[in-house]
Motif scaffolding. Structure first.
Motif, PDB file in Angstrom:
ATOM      1  N   HIS A 140       8.134 -17.867 -23.340  1.00 54.71           N
ATOM      2  CA  HIS A 140       7.232 -18.674 -22.510  1.00 54.71           C
ATOM      3  C   HIS A 140       6.041 -17.848 -22.042  1.00 54.71           C
ATOM      4  O   HIS A 140       4.887 -18.284 -22.136  1.00 54.71           O
ATOM      5  N   ALA A 141       6.330 -16.635 -21.552  1.00 56.55           N
ATOM      6  CA  ALA A 141       5.258 -15.777 -21.031  1.00 56.55           C
ATOM      7  C   ALA A 141       4.269 -15.385 -22.133  1.00 56.55           C
ATOM      8  O   ALA A 141       3.058 -15.288 -21.893  1.00 56.55           O
ATOM      9  N   ASN A 142       4.784 -15.158 -23.354  1.00 57.78           N
ATOM     10  CA  ASN A 142       3.927 -14.711 -24.454  1.00 57.78           C
ATOM     11  C   ASN A 142       3.043 -15.818 -25.014  1.00 57.78           C
ATOM     12  O   ASN A 142       2.018 -15.544 -25.631  1.00 57.78           O
ATOM     13  N   SER A 143       3.452 -17.071 -24.827  1.00 54.67           N
ATOM     14  CA  SER A 143       2.724 -18.165 -25.483  1.00 54.67           C
ATOM     15  C   SER A 143       2.031 -19.124 -24.525  1.00 54.67           C
ATOM     16  O   SER A 143       1.116 -19.841 -24.924  1.00 54.67           O
ATOM     17  N   GLN A 144       2.447 -19.140 -23.249  1.00 51.97           N
ATOM     18  CA  GLN A 144       1.949 -20.159 -22.337  1.00 51.97           C
ATOM     19  C   GLN A 144       0.434 -20.116 -22.169  1.00 51.97           C
ATOM     20  O   GLN A 144      -0.248 -21.148 -22.243  1.00 51.97           O
ATOM     21  N   ALA A 145      -0.115 -18.945 -21.922  1.00 57.93           N
ATOM     22  CA  ALA A 145      -1.552 -18.837 -21.664  1.00 57.93           C
ATOM     23  C   ALA A 145      -2.357 -19.297 -22.875  1.00 57.93           C
ATOM     24  O   ALA A 145      -3.327 -20.050 -22.740  1.00 57.93           O
ATOM     25  N   LYS A 146      -1.945 -18.870 -24.067  1.00 58.24           N
ATOM     26  CA  LYS A 146      -2.671 -19.249 -25.275  1.00 58.24           C
ATOM     27  C   LYS A 146      -2.572 -20.749 -25.533  1.00 58.24           C
ATOM     28  O   LYS A 146      -3.561 -21.410 -25.873  1.00 58.24           O
ATOM     29  N   ARG A 147      -1.366 -21.293 -25.367  1.00 64.24           N
ATOM     30  CA  ARG A 147      -1.192 -22.727 -25.599  1.00 64.24           C
ATOM     31  C   ARG A 147      -1.974 -23.553 -24.589  1.00 64.24           C
ATOM     32  O   ARG A 147      -2.599 -24.555 -24.939  1.00 64.24           O
ATOM     33  N   ALA A 148      -1.924 -23.141 -23.327  1.00 59.31           N
ATOM     34  CA  ALA A 148      -2.659 -23.868 -22.293  1.00 59.31           C
ATOM     35  C   ALA A 148      -4.162 -23.853 -22.589  1.00 59.31           C
ATOM     36  O   ALA A 148      -4.843 -24.873 -22.470  1.00 59.31           O
ATOM     37  N   ILE A 166      19.911 -15.016 -23.063  1.00 61.52           N
ATOM     38  CA  ILE A 166      19.228 -16.252 -23.467  1.00 61.52           C
ATOM     39  C   ILE A 166      18.090 -16.562 -22.509  1.00 61.52           C
ATOM     40  O   ILE A 166      16.973 -16.906 -22.923  1.00 61.52           O
ATOM     41  N   ARG A 167      18.361 -16.435 -21.209  1.00 59.43           N
ATOM     42  CA  ARG A 167      17.313 -16.699 -20.219  1.00 59.43           C
ATOM     43  C   ARG A 167      16.151 -15.733 -20.384  1.00 59.43           C
ATOM     44  O   ARG A 167      14.989 -16.121 -20.233  1.00 59.43           O
ATOM     45  N   GLU A 168      16.478 -14.487 -20.699  1.00 53.38           N
ATOM     46  CA  GLU A 168      15.436 -13.469 -20.852  1.00 53.38           C
ATOM     47  C   GLU A 168      14.542 -13.779 -22.050  1.00 53.38           C
ATOM     48  O   GLU A 168      13.304 -13.685 -21.952  1.00 53.38           O
ATOM     49  N   VAL A 169      15.141 -14.144 -23.192  1.00 52.43           N
ATOM     50  CA  VAL A 169      14.325 -14.396 -24.373  1.00 52.43           C
ATOM     51  C   VAL A 169      13.499 -15.662 -24.208  1.00 52.43           C
ATOM     52  O   VAL A 169      12.344 -15.737 -24.660  1.00 52.43           O
ATOM     53  N   ILE A 170      14.059 -16.682 -23.534  1.00 51.26           N
ATOM     54  CA  ILE A 170      13.300 -17.910 -23.288  1.00 51.26           C
ATOM     55  C   ILE A 170      12.120 -17.623 -22.369  1.00 51.26           C
ATOM     56  O   ILE A 170      10.990 -18.089 -22.601  1.00 51.26           O
ATOM     57  N   ALA A 171      12.366 -16.841 -21.316  1.00 53.12           N
ATOM     58  CA  ALA A 171      11.294 -16.488 -20.384  1.00 53.12           C
ATOM     59  C   ALA A 171      10.217 -15.658 -21.085  1.00 53.12           C
ATOM     60  O   ALA A 171       9.013 -15.840 -20.853  1.00 53.12           O
ATOM     61  N   LYS A 172      10.658 -14.749 -21.968  1.00 50.17           N
ATOM     62  CA  LYS A 172       9.707 -13.911 -22.690  1.00 50.17           C
ATOM     63  C   LYS A 172       8.846 -14.745 -23.635  1.00 50.17           C
ATOM     64  O   LYS A 172       7.621 -14.561 -23.711  1.00 50.17           O
TER      65      LYS A 172
END
Length: 213
Positions: free
Chosen positions: A33-41, A25-31
């Protein structure tokens, strides 16, 4: 962990993937986040850069409040159901998440209200026709200064969706506010206060004032 195709096929069958370890669960949440954070920001930073004044913030904040309200309702539903099924830890954790979201609702609502421009004070104007009398020209005198108008708005009743953002501060109560009012108190530049007066079903009353800008 399943790939996107596997998740899609399971979705067609009315099924969903369930992770069997905390690490997964932690891995998929982190993944995610990493895949979308830059684009969303980048998207939201560029969008915010186009705002030119306080009223321009208003539509987005109102939409955000509506989205958060749905999230809060979802979390409340999940918390209640988890408790009914006997999953006390899950239910209490979801209840905390719901409470936090409810507080965020209140802050977003206050921010939306802060986008409304404060009323301007009337300015006294000099009347040259009153500067002299029938006995000749008289020295000019400073115009009378008008009394500073009240910048306090009339208290308005809070709607149900706004009350949902407030929880009784009494630790033995914690119920959602049953009724309340809100008004603005503009005390000058950078002294605009947002004031809430609230009451819970148990009769506990409290006030909350925050700097609205």
């Amino acid at each position: 962990m399943p790939n996107s195709i596997a998740r899609f096929l399971m979705g067609l069958m009315g099924r969903s993937w369930v992770y069997e370890s905390v690490e997964d669960i932690r891995e998929v949440i982190a993944k995610n986040h990493a895949n979308s954070q830059a684009k969303r920001a980048r998207t939201h930073t560029e969008g915010a850069a186009r705002l030119t004044d306080a009223p321009a913030f208003q539509p987005g904040l109102i939409d955000l409040h509506d989205e958060l309200h749905e999230t809060w309702s979802y979390l409340v539903g999940l918390a209640d159901r988890a408790t009914e099924l006997g999953h006390e830890t899950l239910g209490s954790t979801l209840a905390v998440a719901a409470t936090t979201t409810r507080h965020t609702l209140g802050h977003v609502a206050t921010a939306a209200e802060a986008t409304v421009p404060a009323p301007e004070s009337p300015v006294a104007k000099h009347d040259p026709d009153r500067a002299s009398s029938g006995h000749g020209h008289q020295p000019l005198r400073a115009p009378a200064r008008l009394a500073e108008p009240s910048r306090r708005t009339e208290p308005r009743p809070l709607q149900a969706y706004e009350l949902a953002s407030w929880m009784c501060p009494d630790l033995d109560c914690g119920l959602t506010a049953m009724k309340g009012t809100h008004h603005w108190d503009d005390r000058g530049p950078y002294q605009k206060l947002s004031n809430h007066s609230l009451e819970c079903p148990n009769g506990h009353r409290w006030n909350n004032s925050t700097d609205g800008g």
